[in-house]
Design a protein around this motif. Structure first.
Motif, mmCIF file in Angstrom:
data_model
loop_
_atom_site.group_PDB
_atom_site.id
_atom_site.type_symbol
_atom_site.label_atom_id
_atom_site.label_comp_id
_atom_site.label_asym_id
_atom_site.label_seq_id
_atom_site.Cartn_x
_atom_site.Cartn_y
_atom_site.Cartn_z
ATOM 1 N N GLN A 120 18.520 8.751 -12.927
ATOM 2 C CA GLN A 120 17.263 9.616 -12.198
ATOM 3 C C GLN A 120 18.022 10.860 -11.821
ATOM 4 O OE1 GLN A 120 14.091 8.115 -11.731
ATOM 5 N NE2 GLN A 120 14.689 6.782 -13.038
ATOM 6 N N GLN A 121 16.902 11.909 -12.133
ATOM 7 C CA GLN A 121 17.215 13.284 -11.728
ATOM 8 C C GLN A 121 16.724 13.662 -10.326
ATOM 9 O OE1 GLN A 121 18.781 15.404 -13.854
ATOM 10 N NE2 GLN A 121 19.087 13.482 -14.903
ATOM 11 N N GLY A 122 17.425 14.486 -9.561
ATOM 12 C CA GLY A 122 16.655 14.740 -8.133
ATOM 13 C C GLY A 122 17.717 14.115 -7.172
ATOM 14 N N THR A 123 17.339 14.087 -6.069
ATOM 15 C CA THR A 123 18.221 13.618 -4.849
ATOM 16 C C THR A 123 17.481 12.274 -4.163
ATOM 17 O OG1 THR A 123 17.106 14.915 -3.243
ATOM 18 C CG2 THR A 123 18.921 15.679 -4.164
ATOM 19 N N THR A 124 16.197 12.168 -4.168
ATOM 20 C CA THR A 124 15.760 11.096 -3.535
ATOM 21 C C THR A 124 14.619 10.566 -4.576
ATOM 22 O OG1 THR A 124 14.287 12.147 -2.124
ATOM 23 C CG2 THR A 124 16.466 11.316 -1.097
ATOM 24 N N LYS A 125 14.214 9.160 -4.348
ATOM 25 C CA LYS A 125 13.039 8.632 -5.015
ATOM 26 C C LYS A 125 12.243 7.628 -4.215
ATOM 27 C CE LYS A 125 11.401 6.419 -9.441
ATOM 28 N NZ LYS A 125 12.035 5.596 -10.668
ATOM 29 N N ASN A 126 10.969 8.077 -3.904
ATOM 30 C CA ASN A 126 10.192 7.360 -2.651
ATOM 31 C C ASN A 126 9.560 5.981 -3.436
ATOM 32 O OD1 ASN A 126 10.949 8.977 -0.765
ATOM 33 N ND2 ASN A 126 9.330 10.478 -1.322
ATOM 34 N N PHE A 127 9.533 4.976 -2.570
ATOM 35 C CA PHE A 127 9.088 3.657 -2.900
ATOM 36 C C PHE A 127 8.102 3.299 -1.529
ATOM 37 C CE2 PHE A 127 12.633 3.879 -5.531
ATOM 38 C CZ PHE A 127 12.179 3.335 -6.741
ATOM 39 N N SER A 128 7.055 2.413 -1.901
ATOM 40 C CA SER A 128 6.556 1.715 -0.790
ATOM 41 C C SER A 128 7.220 0.577 -0.424
ATOM 42 C CB SER A 128 5.058 1.414 -1.141
ATOM 43 O OG SER A 128 5.156 0.329 -2.194
ATOM 44 N N VAL A 129 7.035 -0.107 0.771
ATOM 45 C CA VAL A 129 7.805 -1.283 1.037
ATOM 46 C C VAL A 129 7.221 -2.319 0.352
ATOM 47 C CG1 VAL A 129 8.030 -0.427 3.638
ATOM 48 C CG2 VAL A 129 5.786 -1.797 2.688
ATOM 49 N N GLU A 130 6.343 -2.495 -0.357
ATOM 50 C CA GLU A 130 5.955 -3.456 -1.264
ATOM 51 C C GLU A 130 6.689 -3.226 -2.610
ATOM 52 O OE1 GLU A 130 2.813 -2.903 1.382
ATOM 53 O OE2 GLU A 130 3.570 -1.553 -0.121
ATOM 54 N N GLN A 131 7.759 -2.270 -2.930
ATOM 55 C CA GLN A 131 8.619 -1.935 -4.082
ATOM 56 C C GLN A 131 9.869 -2.237 -3.834
ATOM 57 O OE1 GLN A 131 6.649 1.793 -4.744
ATOM 58 N NE2 GLN A 131 6.112 1.274 -6.581
ATOM 59 N N MET A 132 10.196 -3.337 -2.924
ATOM 60 C CA MET A 132 11.581 -3.537 -2.723
ATOM 61 C C MET A 132 12.084 -4.195 -3.873
ATOM 62 S SD MET A 132 12.650 -2.900 0.578
ATOM 63 C CE MET A 132 11.821 -2.388 2.090
ATOM 64 N N ASP A 133 11.471 -4.476 -4.937
ATOM 65 C CA ASP A 133 12.040 -5.276 -6.049
ATOM 66 C C ASP A 133 12.894 -4.079 -6.765
ATOM 67 O OD1 ASP A 133 9.800 -3.797 -6.775
ATOM 68 O OD2 ASP A 133 9.237 -5.251 -8.367
#
Length: 333
Positions: A250-263
């Motif tokens: 993955q490019q960049g420094t961070t990638k955001n997810f919702s709490v439902e996407q812990m998988d």
């Protein structure tokens, strides 16, 4: 590390009258010092008298002529103070800082120093009061220091370009070079590289059979993966860490997810959560750990979740501290 956009109202820094008065006062102090009799300490001597000449270095804003041996360095950012301490140089003034963003051993050495204002938007009059012979900082193309030109009224100003998160390595060496400690800076870099290579070799088997992820908090209802190209991610890469599928490539420094996407963490054997400099878990990530779905992750069930300080690595001293923690974790796998 998140950089806040500059506020338009801060662009001037101080009023023209206050700025000119401060500049005149600062320059007058330097002039009086330079005209004083010999035998005074280094902090009172003129920059040129102590420095023994000048040289030109390359900066983000072009070539800058600086003292060959600067004695009174002011740091207007939060990157360069740690890089200077790595090579045995203590600045006479620094920007405000979060203690959890600095190497724990360095905090006491910096807390007592005069502060010149916010990182990358220091107050020119505060800089002038310290009579610097060199100002060091970082140039962020997307959020440049609004007072960069003002500092030049008091001393040569060298701002080093931050183009990617991982280029703190280059800027640490540039800072060391600016204060005449390039050889020491090279030694620090070599020590770090040898340490990382040693861990990569010694724990090759454990590294080959595990996937790792770096996790921090986010906005309400969200969390974030910290990616391999981030400030601290590059340290893990140097140590031979393999990232989980949601982070790798993955490019960049961070990638955001919702709490439902812990998988997104399902394949992670080791999860590193943002930690404070004292080794405790950062408050911002605790809501993530309280999510019911978190408890079902493989790494959590196997007790392989570890706080890691210095996610936003600023200099080699912090990076070495991270390597020490990484080795401690590898010993448990």
């Amino acid at each position: 590390m998140t950089t806040r956009p500059d506020r338009a109202g801060d662009a001037a820094g101080v009023s023209r009258r206050r700025f000119l008065a401060g500049a005149a006062g600062a320059l007058a102090l330097v002039g009086l010092t330079a005209c004083g009799s010999g035998g005074s300490g280094g902090a009172s001597a003129s920059p040129t008298a102590v420095g023994g000449g000048k040289r030109t270095i390359t900066t983000a804003l072009g070539p800058v002529e600086i003292p060959a041996n600067p004695q009174r360095v002011v740091c207007v950012d939060h990157y360069t103070p740690g890089a200077l301490l790595d090579v045995g140089v203590t600045p006479v003034g620094v920007a405000d800082f979060d203690t959890n963003a600095l190497l724990a051993d360095y905090v006491p050495r910096l807390q007592g120093l005069p502060k010149v204002g916010k990182s990358n938007e220091a107050k020119p009059e505060k800089v002038a009061e310290l009579r610097p012979d060199l100002v060091l900082g970082t140039h962020l193309a997307h959020a440049p220091d609004p007072n960069a030109e003002s500092y030049k009224a008091f001393a040569p100003t060298a701002l080093f370009a931050a183009k990617t998160a991982g280029d703190w390595k280059d800027r640490a060496l540039q800072a060391a070079d600016a204060v005449g400690r390039r050889a020491e800076g090279e030694k620090v870099r070599q020590r770090y590289e040898e340490r990382a290579a040693g861990i990569k070799k010694k724990y090759a088997d454990a590294l080959a059979r595990t996937k790792w992820s770096m996790v921090q908090g986010g906005r309400s209802g969200e969390w974030a993966l910290v990616l391999p190209g981030s400030w601290g991610g590059v340290v893990l890469v140097d140590a031979g860490v393999q990232f989980g599928a949601s982070s790798a490539g993955q490019q960049g420094t961070t990638k955001n997810f919702s709490v439902e996407q812990m998988d997104a963490l399902a394949d992670s054997d080791v999860i590193l959560v943002r930690g404070n400099s004292d080794g405790s878990i950062a408050a911002q990530v605790k809501p993530v750990l309280e999510q019911p779905v978190w408890q079902g992750l493989r790494a959590v069930k196997n007790n392989r979740v570890f706080p890691l300080p210095y996610f936003n690595t600023l200099h080699y001293g912090q990076a070495e501290a991270m390597l020490n923690k990484i080795e401690d974790i590898l010993k448990q796998l």
